[in-house]
Design a protein around this motif. Structure first.
Motif: not given
Length: 198
Positions: A63-68
């Motif tokens: 999720l952090k990778l996709f900034q969510v």
């Protein structure tokens, strides 16, 4: 991991029980067996548990990778759970379970029946509300239940009958609908607060 809380554990167990919907999957499993597609109960349970635990602990990295953030994912998850509940209540197919692989243990049993988008989404959504220890214990207990059902599919169908399976599916469909509404409202208010604070 947080502290063990029986209420949280029970809530997480019921949510995952409804999402995984092992009782509702009995007709699908029987149909696979009738078509001569073997199902390995131990293999299916262990692979599904590994996938779900892996996603639970590594999901936030993705999720952090996709900034969510988790609250946004939980709101998205509420929509998925809402659609799944509609499937169960209205007897319609929204999620098409089509795939190129013919091995029944992995597809469609492990994915998408046991470890599908709904289960992944639900696990991350639950993280927004409950302590990890309660969710992991609820998941493990659900996998024990999955193993038992896979081993005793024919007996359970005879015991409950088609009517019994139908009623249980409707009941858990309504529970899922209520859960999706609660997840949506709780996490939407969090997102609104975050937006107001920025």
């Amino acid at each position: 991991m947080g502290l063990f809380d029986f209420q949280e554990f029970l809530s997480a167990f019921i949510v995952l029980f409804a999402v995984i919907d092992m009782i509702g999957s009995i007709p699908i499993i029987l149909n696979l067996k009738q078509k001569g597609r073997s199902v390995n109960a131990t293999k299916a349970t262990l692979i599904a548990l590994a996938l779900l635990l892996g996603f639970y602990f590594a999901g936030d990295v993705l999720l952090k990778l996709f900034q969510v953030d988790i609250a946004s994912f939980a709101v998205a998850g509420a929509f998925v759970i809402f659609l799944m509940s509609l499937e169960m209540i209205l007897d319609i197919e929204i999620f098409k379970n089509t795939g190129p692989i013919k091995e029944a243990t992995l597809v469609p049993l492990v994915f998408p029946l046991l470890a599908g988008a709904g289960a992944f989404t639900t696990l991350i959504s639950l993280r927004a509300e409950y302590a990890s220890v309660n969710i992991v214990l609820a998941l493990v207990l659900n996998m024990v239940w999955v193993y038992i059902v896979l081993r005793l599919t024919d007996r359970i169908e005879r015991l409950l009958g088609k009517g019994g399976i139908y009623v249980i599916r409707k009941f858990f469909g309504i529970i899922l609908l209520a859960i999706s509404v609660r997840l949506f409202t709780a996490n939407l208010s969090l997102l609104i607060e975050q937006f107001q604070n920025t």
